[in-house]
Design a protein around this motif. Structure first.
Motif, PDB file in Angstrom:
ATOM      1  N   HIS A 217     -38.147  54.997  -0.349  1.00 45.09           N
ATOM      2  CA  HIS A 217     -39.060  55.454   0.708  1.00 45.09           C
ATOM      3  C   HIS A 217     -40.445  55.565   0.087  1.00 45.09           C
ATOM      4  N   ARG A 218     -41.336  54.710   0.527  1.00 47.66           N
ATOM      5  CA  ARG A 218     -42.614  54.526  -0.151  1.00 47.66           C
ATOM      6  C   ARG A 218     -43.450  55.794  -0.246  1.00 47.66           C
ATOM      7  N   ARG A 219     -43.384  56.667   0.777  1.00 48.00           N
ATOM      8  CA  ARG A 219     -44.231  57.862   0.798  1.00 48.00           C
ATOM      9  C   ARG A 219     -43.549  59.081   0.194  1.00 48.00           C
ATOM     10  N   GLU A 220     -42.355  58.903  -0.313  1.00 50.28           N
ATOM     11  CA  GLU A 220     -41.649  60.011  -0.951  1.00 50.28           C
ATOM     12  C   GLU A 220     -42.334  60.370  -2.267  1.00 50.28           C
ATOM     13  N   ASN A 221     -42.253  61.651  -2.650  1.00 49.03           N
ATOM     14  CA  ASN A 221     -42.828  62.071  -3.918  1.00 49.03           C
ATOM     15  C   ASN A 221     -42.236  61.250  -5.055  1.00 49.03           C
ATOM     16  N   THR A 224     -39.461  63.036  -7.137  1.00 51.40           N
ATOM     17  CA  THR A 224     -38.205  63.156  -6.392  1.00 51.40           C
ATOM     18  C   THR A 224     -37.496  61.811  -6.317  1.00 51.40           C
ATOM     19  N   ALA A 225     -38.273  60.763  -6.019  1.00 49.86           N
ATOM     20  CA  ALA A 225     -37.689  59.428  -5.866  1.00 49.86           C
ATOM     21  C   ALA A 225     -37.085  58.942  -7.183  1.00 49.86           C
ATOM     22  N   GLN A 228     -33.823  60.561  -8.102  1.00 48.00           N
ATOM     23  CA  GLN A 228     -32.711  59.978  -7.347  1.00 48.00           C
ATOM     24  C   GLN A 228     -32.349  58.589  -7.881  1.00 48.00           C
ATOM     25  N   ASN A 359     -47.263  59.595  -4.513  1.00 47.67           N
ATOM     26  CA  ASN A 359     -46.025  59.151  -3.880  1.00 47.67           C
ATOM     27  C   ASN A 359     -45.443  57.977  -4.675  1.00 47.67           C
ATOM     28  N   LEU A 360     -44.236  57.557  -4.277  1.00 51.26           N
ATOM     29  CA  LEU A 360     -43.509  56.541  -5.035  1.00 51.26           C
ATOM     30  C   LEU A 360     -44.285  55.241  -5.156  1.00 51.26           C
TER      31      LEU A 360
END
Length: 491
Positions: A217-221, A224-225, A228, A359-360
């Protein structure tokens, strides 16, 4: 309802001395009390209605008591099982879904109350149990199980250690599992006793497939990304480790090395997300394990080359083939030790997730720009310093593996051309490396007096070294193409 969180560890060596070592391991704290005798009946309809609804229903005799258990669909990855569970004391082993009066369980079972249930499989095993307190205060129920699964006239052994979280942080279960794998021949098992029984009965496919990608998910931190992504990658390595142990082959070993290389590349790529350097011990441990396998990989490469060349030359490959096979390392690949590193890394990511302001997509693109500049600089050095190819090959590998992981970030741009060039360059550089390393293994054999060995060793060495010059020219040609190929992260 409780949420069951447990790590299943299969015992890889069931000999009496190993079983004794496991039973007496101080971390498990198994008592000298007689084991609990367990006999479970699993129920479903003829058309597997409960299984299709991802529900599991069993009635199990535990000593003198009968306990009915309902388990709902959860998740299982890397040997860690997480799912909701309901347990109810009952009078006998007769199936009766109405005993589950909890509102959530009753609602799930409402469509199935009229099912004609029958026994689909049984488990019979003895259990040694203890309860231990982890260093962080978490409480873990330890179960050492030995017995069998019975389904449709067939049987399969049960030899496993279960670590179930009773209270606290699931990271404690992973850390305890890591310590046990470091000392004992144990390997995580993502299959429950029920799943193994269903497979034995022919009611499910033979093997759970390996996941192919983690959704991005491109806008994920970014932190966090990548936490995962790393967790997903190490779970895939555990899957590949089990696969290699179950059916050892050069192909499965190659797949395992690739998945370890991919994790190492990602760990290196996201260093900026780890300002306290908490992941550095895992980078070093994975590097050491990987390098310990290099000699095995080298011999397998030489055997592969010789088999191909001997067929082309219509030669009997046996003399050299036998020598190389005999000299190849015979020890195991230290799979439990690899798993121990992965479980510790997993626990660390649980306790200390990565974090970053970007973001990611923004983080990945800025990092790829930086890594790409370093790659291009290393390539320019190659003309004057041919020996620099080895370090350049590592950079190419790292870039390619990271690109494979992150390619979904640019769905509107074609990254296939770039990935194909990187794969080609990696392959050519690998063949040049194989020619360089072949001398240390084959030169001593060129003086071997055994009939045919010296000739065949010389033929293989001559082929590899003769090809090296051609491969270096080929590398330069494809490198020029790489320099002019568009990068998908460039706007």
């Amino acid at each position: 309802m409780v949420v069951e969180e447990e790590l299943k560890l299969q015992i890889m060596d069931d000999t009496a001395p190993v079983w004794k070592r496991i039973a007496e391991h101080p971390l498990l704290a198994i008592s000298k009390e007689p084991p609990l005798q367990l006999h479970a009946f699993y129920f479903d309809s003829r058309d597997s209605a409960l299984q299709r609804a991802r529900l599991a229903y069993r009635v199990r005799r535990e000593g003198d008591a009968w306990i009915a258990t309902l388990k709902a669909g959860g998740q299982s990855a890397g040997g860690l099982h997480q799912r909701p569970e309901w347990n109810v004391p009952v009078a006998s082993n007769q199936p009766d879904l109405s005993v589950f009066t909890d509102s959530e369980a009753a609602a799930m079972l409402a469509p199935f109350t009229e099912l004609d249930l029958q026994v689909i499989l049984e488990t019979r095993f003895e259990r040694h149990e203890s309860r231990v307190t982890h260093t962080d205060g978490s409480e873990i129920i330890v179960a050492l199980d030995r017995g069998e699964i019975l389904a449709r006239g067939q049987s399969e052994s049960i030899r496993e250690v279960e670590l179930e979280l009773a209270k606290g942080n699931a990271a404690a279960v992973l850390e305890m599992g890591a310590s046990l794998c470091q000392d004992l021949p144990l390997i995580p098992d993502q299959e429950s006793k029920l799943f193994r029984g269903l497979r034995l009965a022919g009611l499910v496919s033979d093997e759970k497939p390996r996941d192919t990608a983690w959704p991005l998910h491109r806008r994920e931190n970014a932190g966090t990304a990548f936490s995962q992504i790393l967790t997903w990658q190490l779970q895939q390595i555990i899957h590949d480790t089990r696969k290699h142990w179950a059916k050892t082959s050069p192909e499965s070993f190659h797949d395992l090395r690739k998945s370890v290389r991919s994790l190492r590349a990602t760990l290196r790529f996201c260093r900026a997300l780890d300002p306290d350097n908490l992941l550095q011990p895992f980078r070093l441990a994975l590097q050491e394990w990987f390098h310990q396998q290099n000699q095995k990989r080298d011999y397998e490469a030489l055997l592969g080359y010789w088999t191909e060349i001997a067929a082309t030359m219509t030669l009997d490959p046996a003399p050299l083939q036998g020598i190389l096979s005999a000299q190849a390392p015979q020890q195991a690949e230290q799979l439990p030790q690899l798993v121990a590193i992965l479980l510790k890394l997993w626990a660390s990511l649980m306790r200390h997730p990565l974090s970053h302001a970007k973001n990611l997509q923004d983080f990945s693109e800025s990092q790829l720009h930086r890594e790409d500049r370093k790659l291009m600089t290393a390539g320019k050095m190659l003309l004057d310093h041919p020996e620099a190819l080895h370090s350049l090959r590592i950079r190419i590998k790292n870039t390619r593996y990271v690109m494979i992981t992150l390619a979904p970030l640019w769905p509107g741009k074609d990254s296939k051309a770039l990935l194909k060039l990187l794969a080609t360059l990696q392959g050519i550089a690998g063949e040049i490396h194989d020619a360089d390393m072949a001398g240390q293994y084959l030169n001593p054999l060129t003086n071997n007096l055994k009939a045919g060995v010296a000739f065949q060793a010389g033929a293989l060495l001559g082929f590899l070294q003769g090809r090296e010059a051609r491969q270096r020219k080929k590398f330069q040609k494809f490198w020029l193409r790489l320099e002019s190929t568009a990068r998908p992260w460039d706007s």
